[in-house]
Design a protein around this motif. Structure first.
Motif, PDB file in Angstrom:
ATOM      1  N   PRO A  55       0.839  -1.213   0.000  1.00  0.00           N
ATOM      2  CA  PRO A  55       0.000   0.000   0.000  1.00  0.00           C
ATOM      3  C   PRO A  55       0.867   1.253   0.000  1.00  0.00           C
ATOM      4  CG  PRO A  55       0.025  -1.052   2.164  1.00  0.00           C
ATOM      5  CD  PRO A  55       0.705  -2.004   1.229  1.00  0.00           C
ATOM      6  N   GLU A  56       0.234   2.369  -0.371  1.00  0.00           N
ATOM      7  CA  GLU A  56       0.978   3.623  -0.468  1.00  0.00           C
ATOM      8  C   GLU A  56       1.455   4.114   0.896  1.00  0.00           C
ATOM      9  OE1 GLU A  56      -1.477   6.414  -2.428  1.00  0.00           O
ATOM     10  OE2 GLU A  56      -1.527   5.318  -4.345  1.00  0.00           O
ATOM     11  N   SER A  57       0.726   3.763   1.957  1.00  0.00           N
ATOM     12  CA  SER A  57       1.093   4.222   3.295  1.00  0.00           C
ATOM     13  C   SER A  57       2.146   3.340   3.960  1.00  0.00           C
ATOM     14  CB  SER A  57      -0.149   4.275   4.188  1.00  0.00           C
ATOM     15  OG  SER A  57      -0.750   2.983   4.288  1.00  0.00           O
ATOM     16  N   PHE A  58       2.632   2.312   3.263  1.00  0.00           N
ATOM     17  CA  PHE A  58       3.596   1.397   3.883  1.00  0.00           C
ATOM     18  C   PHE A  58       4.968   2.062   3.965  1.00  0.00           C
ATOM     19  CE2 PHE A  58       6.985  -1.765   3.322  1.00  0.00           C
ATOM     20  CZ  PHE A  58       6.749  -2.568   4.428  1.00  0.00           C
ATOM     21  N   GLU A  59       5.584   1.936   5.121  1.00  0.00           N
ATOM     22  CA  GLU A  59       6.939   2.442   5.333  1.00  0.00           C
ATOM     23  C   GLU A  59       7.809   1.298   5.830  1.00  0.00           C
ATOM     24  OE1 GLU A  59       6.915   5.723   7.959  1.00  0.00           O
ATOM     25  OE2 GLU A  59       5.687   7.008   6.652  1.00  0.00           O
ATOM     26  N   PRO A  60       8.901   1.007   5.149  1.00  0.00           N
ATOM     27  CA  PRO A  60       9.761  -0.096   5.593  1.00  0.00           C
ATOM     28  C   PRO A  60      10.390   0.222   6.937  1.00  0.00           C
ATOM     29  CG  PRO A  60      10.833   1.167   3.869  1.00  0.00           C
ATOM     30  CD  PRO A  60       9.436   1.693   3.963  1.00  0.00           C
ATOM     31  N   PRO A  61      10.654  -0.803   7.745  1.00  0.00           N
ATOM     32  CA  PRO A  61      11.277  -0.550   9.051  1.00  0.00           C
ATOM     33  C   PRO A  61      12.677   0.007   8.887  1.00  0.00           C
ATOM     34  CG  PRO A  61      11.195  -2.906   8.561  1.00  0.00           C
ATOM     35  CD  PRO A  61      10.383  -2.230   7.516  1.00  0.00           C
ATOM     36  N   ALA A  62      13.033   0.902   9.776  1.00  0.00           N
ATOM     37  CA  ALA A  62      14.352   1.522   9.721  1.00  0.00           C
ATOM     38  C   ALA A  62      15.424   0.536  10.179  1.00  0.00           C
ATOM     39  CB  ALA A  62      14.369   2.770  10.605  1.00  0.00           C
ATOM     40  N   ASP A  63      16.618   0.691   9.634  1.00  0.00           N
ATOM     41  CA  ASP A  63      17.726  -0.178  10.013  1.00  0.00           C
ATOM     42  C   ASP A  63      18.184   0.154  11.430  1.00  0.00           C
ATOM     43  OD1 ASP A  63      17.616  -1.372   7.570  1.00  0.00           O
ATOM     44  OD2 ASP A  63      19.140  -0.098   6.656  1.00  0.00           O
ATOM     45  N   GLU A  64      18.420  -0.905  12.199  1.00  0.00           N
ATOM     46  CA  GLU A  64      18.838  -0.750  13.577  1.00  0.00           C
ATOM     47  C   GLU A  64      20.346  -0.946  13.690  1.00  0.00           C
ATOM     48  OE1 GLU A  64      16.677  -3.460  15.946  1.00  0.00           O
ATOM     49  OE2 GLU A  64      14.693  -2.701  15.353  1.00  0.00           O
ATOM     50  N   PRO A  65      20.968  -0.336  14.672  1.00  0.00           N
ATOM     51  CA  PRO A  65      22.405  -0.562  14.875  1.00  0.00           C
ATOM     52  C   PRO A  65      22.665  -1.915  15.524  1.00  0.00           C
ATOM     53  CG  PRO A  65      21.552   0.920  16.551  1.00  0.00           C
ATOM     54  CD  PRO A  65      20.421   0.686  15.586  1.00  0.00           C
ATOM     55  N   TRP A  66      23.879  -2.406  15.377  1.00  0.00           N
ATOM     56  CA  TRP A  66      24.276  -3.662  16.003  1.00  0.00           C
ATOM     57  C   TRP A  66      24.351  -3.455  17.518  1.00  0.00           C
ATOM     58  CZ3 TRP A  66      25.985  -8.193  13.204  1.00  0.00           C
ATOM     59  CH2 TRP A  66      25.901  -8.061  11.819  1.00  0.00           C
ATOM     60  N   TYR A  73      17.241  -9.067  10.645  1.00  0.00           N
ATOM     61  CA  TYR A  73      17.046  -8.210  11.815  1.00  0.00           C
ATOM     62  C   TYR A  73      17.104  -6.719  11.463  1.00  0.00           C
ATOM     63  CZ  TYR A  73      17.797 -12.528  14.411  1.00  0.00           C
ATOM     64  OH  TYR A  73      17.705 -13.816  14.892  1.00  0.00           O
ATOM     65  N   HIS A  74      17.139  -6.376  10.175  1.00  0.00           N
ATOM     66  CA  HIS A  74      17.163  -4.975   9.716  1.00  0.00           C
ATOM     67  C   HIS A  74      18.329  -4.220  10.359  1.00  0.00           C
ATOM     68  CE1 HIS A  74      13.214  -5.570   7.868  1.00  0.00           C
ATOM     69  NE2 HIS A  74      12.841  -6.148   8.993  1.00  0.00           N
ATOM     70  N   LEU A  75      19.530  -4.756  10.167  1.00  0.00           N
ATOM     71  CA  LEU A  75      20.731  -4.166  10.738  1.00  0.00           C
ATOM     72  C   LEU A  75      21.449  -3.321   9.693  1.00  0.00           C
ATOM     73  CD1 LEU A  75      22.064  -7.319  12.635  1.00  0.00           C
ATOM     74  CD2 LEU A  75      20.841  -5.379  13.617  1.00  0.00           C
ATOM     75  N   LYS A  76      22.160  -2.341  10.165  1.00  0.00           N
ATOM     76  CA  LYS A  76      22.927  -1.474   9.283  1.00  0.00           C
ATOM     77  C   LYS A  76      24.220  -2.162   8.849  1.00  0.00           C
ATOM     78  CE  LYS A  76      21.265   2.811  11.419  1.00  0.00           C
ATOM     79  NZ  LYS A  76      21.672   4.050  12.117  1.00  0.00           N
ATOM     80  N   ASN A  77      24.764  -1.700   7.734  1.00  0.00           N
ATOM     81  CA  ASN A  77      26.079  -2.175   7.306  1.00  0.00           C
ATOM     82  C   ASN A  77      27.136  -1.633   8.258  1.00  0.00           C
ATOM     83  OD1 ASN A  77      25.092  -3.578   5.123  1.00  0.00           O
ATOM     84  ND2 ASN A  77      25.413  -1.933   3.695  1.00  0.00           N
ATOM     85  N   SER A  78      27.736  -2.524   9.006  1.00  0.00           N
ATOM     86  CA  SER A  78      28.711  -2.102  10.012  1.00  0.00           C
ATOM     87  C   SER A  78      29.987  -2.933   9.849  1.00  0.00           C
ATOM     88  CB  SER A  78      28.139  -2.294  11.422  1.00  0.00           C
ATOM     89  OG  SER A  78      29.094  -1.995  12.409  1.00  0.00           O
ATOM     90  N   PRO A  79      31.121  -2.289   9.594  1.00  0.00           N
ATOM     91  CA  PRO A  79      31.290  -0.859   9.285  1.00  0.00           C
ATOM     92  C   PRO A  79      31.157  -0.554   7.802  1.00  0.00           C
ATOM     93  CG  PRO A  79      33.417  -1.888   9.575  1.00  0.00           C
ATOM     94  CD  PRO A  79      32.408  -2.967   9.825  1.00  0.00           C
ATOM     95  N   CYS A  80      31.084  -1.594   6.933  1.00  0.00           N
ATOM     96  CA  CYS A  80      30.966  -1.364   5.490  1.00  0.00           C
ATOM     97  C   CYS A  80      30.278  -2.573   4.879  1.00  0.00           C
ATOM     98  CB  CYS A  80      32.339  -1.100   4.868  1.00  0.00           C
ATOM     99  SG  CYS A  80      33.542  -2.432   5.138  1.00  0.00           S
ATOM    100  N   ASP A  81      30.532  -2.830   3.609  1.00  0.00           N
ATOM    101  CA  ASP A  81      29.905  -3.937   2.899  1.00  0.00           C
ATOM    102  C   ASP A  81      30.198  -5.265   3.604  1.00  0.00           C
ATOM    103  OD1 ASP A  81      28.572  -4.869   0.272  1.00  0.00           O
ATOM    104  OD2 ASP A  81      30.371  -6.114   0.426  1.00  0.00           O
ATOM    105  N   PRO A  82      29.211  -6.203   3.665  1.00  0.00           N
ATOM    106  CA  PRO A  82      29.432  -7.465   4.378  1.00  0.00           C
ATOM    107  C   PRO A  82      30.632  -8.252   3.867  1.00  0.00           C
ATOM    108  CG  PRO A  82      27.095  -7.168   3.938  1.00  0.00           C
ATOM    109  CD  PRO A  82      27.815  -6.073   3.212  1.00  0.00           C
TER     110      PRO A  82
END
Length: 239
Positions: A50-61, A161-170
């Motif tokens: 749907p148009e109102s859908f917002e993906p979950p934000a990436d969380e820190p490790w 788990y919607h994690l951020k790239n830490s510290p760079c590309d996997p």
């Protein structure tokens, strides 16, 4: 022809009627713009969102890449047996009953196997320019393959788990900081999974089995009503 004075439902074709335009080949097979199909879709299942859908934000490790000392068990295991630690990480991450031995063997072939071959070649053939070149080439190839394989597993963990790239590309993380990345992934799953948490269970004992039987002495009671109906005494006996 019309019967009973009713107008005919058919249209008469006359010579004065203008001819229709000719339809060129391919004009009827034009794409149709459907808004429901051109909207945003889920990357995993492909369903429209749907148009109102917002993906979950990436969380820190929960722990940093250099926090190996925070968990001494995974730190020592990753230092001396990284293949075993990697296999356990894959087994925890995937839900398809993948045994830890399969990724452990793949890791041992590309990393520990490459190091062992390089050490054996240097010990038996000595260090000369040609041998050194072959050793470096073999180690770089095996390390590159290991970085890609382990990087894909780290990428799956980040998507789950919607994690951020830490510290760079996997893949780059595993190529540069392989042992630290294994320990970080193990600590992340250990903190998020609650498999080892013991749930309190309430034990309920069922009541004893009971049955109804007539009195053994067949005693008759007095009349219970004016009609003189006799009543048989029944008793409950626990088995």
């Amino acid at each position: 022809m019309a019967e009973g004075g009713n107008a005919s439902r058919y249209v008469k074709l006359t010579k004065d009627q203008a001819p229709r335009e000719d339809i060129k080949p391919g004009e009827l097979n034009q794409p149709i713009d459907v808004p429901q199909l051109t909207g945003r879709k889920c990357n995993e299942c492909g369903q429209p969102l749907p148009e109102s859908f917002e993906p979950p934000a990436d969380e820190p490790w929960t722990t940093g890449i250099f926090g190996c000392a925070e968990d001494k068990d995974s730190c020592w295991r990753g230092l001396f047996c990284p293949c075993v630690l990697f296999g356990q990480n894959v087994e925890r991450l995937r839900d398809d009953d993948t045994p830890w031995s399969t990724p452990c063997v793949c890791h041992a072939i590309f990393v520990e196997g490459g190091i062992a071959v390089a050490a054996a070649t240097a010990a038996f053939h000595g260090i000369d320019p040609r041998t050194s070149f072959l050793i470096c080439e073999g180690l770089l190839f095996s390390w590159w393959m290991c970085g890609i394989y382990t990087g894909l597993v780290r990428q799956s963990l980040q998507k789950k788990y919607h994690l951020k790239n830490s510290p760079c590309d996997p893949c780059m993380v595993h190529c540069c900081l392989h042992w630290c990345a294994l320990c970080q992934e193990h600590r992340e799953m250990k903190s998020r999974l609650s498999d080892n948490v013991a749930m309190q269970m309430t034990i309920v004992n069922p009541p004893p089995v009971q049955e109804m039987s007539a009195a053994a002495d067949n005693r008759e009671s007095g009349p219970s009503s004016a009609n003189g109906v006799n009543q048989t005494n029944l008793e409950m006996q626990a088995l």
